[in-house]
Design an enzyme around this catalytic site. Sequence first.
Site, PDB file in Angstrom:
ATOM      1  N   ASP A  80       0.930  -1.158  -0.034  1.00  0.00           N
ATOM      2  CA  ASP A  80       0.232   0.147  -0.187  1.00  0.00           C
ATOM      3  C   ASP A  80       0.905   1.343  -0.120  1.00  0.00           C
ATOM      4  OD1 ASP A  80       0.665  -0.716   2.668  1.00  0.00           O
ATOM      5  OD2 ASP A  80      -0.637   1.079   3.290  1.00  0.00           O
ATOM      6  N   ASP A 117       7.518   4.524  -1.398  1.00  0.00           N
ATOM      7  CA  ASP A 117       7.454   3.773  -0.476  1.00  0.00           C
ATOM      8  C   ASP A 117       6.002   2.946  -0.398  1.00  0.00           C
ATOM      9  OD1 ASP A 117       7.216   3.381   2.319  1.00  0.00           O
ATOM     10  OD2 ASP A 117       6.810   5.273   2.944  1.00  0.00           O
ATOM     11  N   GLU A 147       0.113  -0.991   5.715  1.00  0.00           N
ATOM     12  CA  GLU A 147       1.276  -0.442   6.551  1.00  0.00           C
ATOM     13  C   GLU A 147       0.981   1.125   7.117  1.00  0.00           C
ATOM     14  OE1 GLU A 147       5.111   1.046   7.647  1.00  0.00           O
ATOM     15  OE2 GLU A 147       3.951   1.466   5.896  1.00  0.00           O
ATOM     16  N   GLU A 148       0.884   1.534   6.169  1.00  0.00           N
ATOM     17  CA  GLU A 148       0.564   3.120   6.338  1.00  0.00           C
ATOM     18  C   GLU A 148      -0.432   3.638   7.265  1.00  0.00           C
ATOM     19  OE1 GLU A 148       3.177   4.714   5.436  1.00  0.00           O
ATOM     20  OE2 GLU A 148       4.007   4.078   3.517  1.00  0.00           O
ATOM     21  N   ASP A 171      11.974  -1.434   3.157  1.00  0.00           N
ATOM     22  CA  ASP A 171      10.992  -0.261   3.419  1.00  0.00           C
ATOM     23  C   ASP A 171      11.761   0.978   4.073  1.00  0.00           C
ATOM     24  OD1 ASP A 171       8.750   1.189   3.570  1.00  0.00           O
ATOM     25  OD2 ASP A 171       8.067   0.260   5.481  1.00  0.00           O
ATOM     26  N   HIS A 455       5.502  10.720   0.889  1.00  0.00           N
ATOM     27  CA  HIS A 455       4.178  11.043   1.840  1.00  0.00           C
ATOM     28  C   HIS A 455       4.005  12.227   1.106  1.00  0.00           C
ATOM     29  CE1 HIS A 455       4.290   7.864   5.159  1.00  0.00           C
ATOM     30  NE2 HIS A 455       4.576   7.173   3.901  1.00  0.00           N
TER      31      HIS A 455
END
Length: 480
Positions: A80, A117, A147-148, A171, A455
């Site tokens: 994700d 990422d 995960e996020e 990661d 992000h």
Amino acid sequence: MEAMKLAGLEPASVFGYFEQICAIPHGSGNTKGISDYLVSFAREQGLRYIQDEANNVILFAEGTCGMEDHDPVILQGHMDMVCEKDRDCDLDMASEGLDVRQDGRFVFAKGTTLGGDDGVAVAYVLALMADRSIPHPPLEAILTVDEEIGMLGADRIDLSELKGRVLINLDSEDEGVFTVSCAGGALVTISLPVERRAVYGPCIRLTVDGLRGGHSGAEIHKNRANANKVMGEFLSRIQKIMPLCLTSLAGGTKDNAIPQSCQATAVAMGIHLERINTIAAELQAEIRETYDEPEALIQAFDVDALGGNSLTSESTARVVSLLCAAPNGVQAWSGDIDGLVQTSLNLGITKLGERFSTCFSVRSSVNTEKQELLEQLKTLAGFYEASYSQSGEYPAWEYRKDSRLRDTMVRVYREMFGREPQVLAIHAGLECGILGEKLPGLDCVSIGPQMHDIHTSREKLDVASTERTWRFLLEVLKAL
């Protein structure tokens, strides 16, 4: 067929798979498509796979080139991505693929996050497993979802069929940095009851924009302002000169991303827009001076409306007070590792509807400090007679003094590049702590190619670094 936009970049197989991944919407909570893509890949390659109800996928590949009988090595990443985009970008990230671009040096996406990422981890795994000529021991690849938004996939995944006890996590975002420990964390939501009624009068729109944002773990220490906290201060200063009744308030989009913007509308009795913009200009100057925020923009505008279903002035005051009182940012530094944030939290999302809610991402490498911070938030909620909920708690990944994997990777890196890698603990969360609880005795190291501004819509993946990290990964697998 449309030409591949990443054609010509090396390693070609890695960037080929990465571009395919970018074409599939795969934001957190929207992972069925990318999960099914991985299953299709496994079937095409004749690989054993496991796909669970959460959409996690585990891939198995036999060893190659005389390494069939070696102990398995686990490769791990998440499928994700954080979906952020520029305000003028009309791409629907829930249903459309990314507009991926490259300039020879970097790969990026027009107007949105790239998802390097952790899409690059998935691309590395697929390129490895598709090429039988690459020497490697048996591989077990753990590719998790969500995960996020709290490592939800890692928490649910069943690893009972895995035999490996050496894990390379893919990661990380800094080339030449080996991460060997990370903070644990939790998500907290505080929900405040509010009272609405019909309020009529002149309306204003308030905006906090242009902030740098960033990852709330990796960049929480970089002196970046939080748009939600800035809006709280803006509203507080306005309240001192005139009554306010909030109509709307929204800031931040992800609990683990430092908010770049926040907007509010309110009925302002006895409005004097010039005075409010004077407050805005003063606060903007303070933010630019105090923080690393040269583009901070704080403004107020007239709204062509005469109010409506707004909060009462009393409820507005409680919302503003809670915003101002909420802790945010670095709370403690490590006494053992220079420059390492030990405990922090990020006020990631604020929303005003039938209730006012705030969402925090809490992190600490010291479990007692994490619990103390959670208790502090619980006390804050109690003081404002708000509800408190907690989810997504995950353990810290503790440093392992004796690590064959770490020693091997340091030696290979030194031989390949003629310098020492950095071996660090980080404040950002990784899934290794959760996976280590499921696989006792697990020996982990996290690596990755160089990325910038993850992000955010400025996210970039370094092409040369991706190639170097690929070569390094192949050498480590041969050495193991």
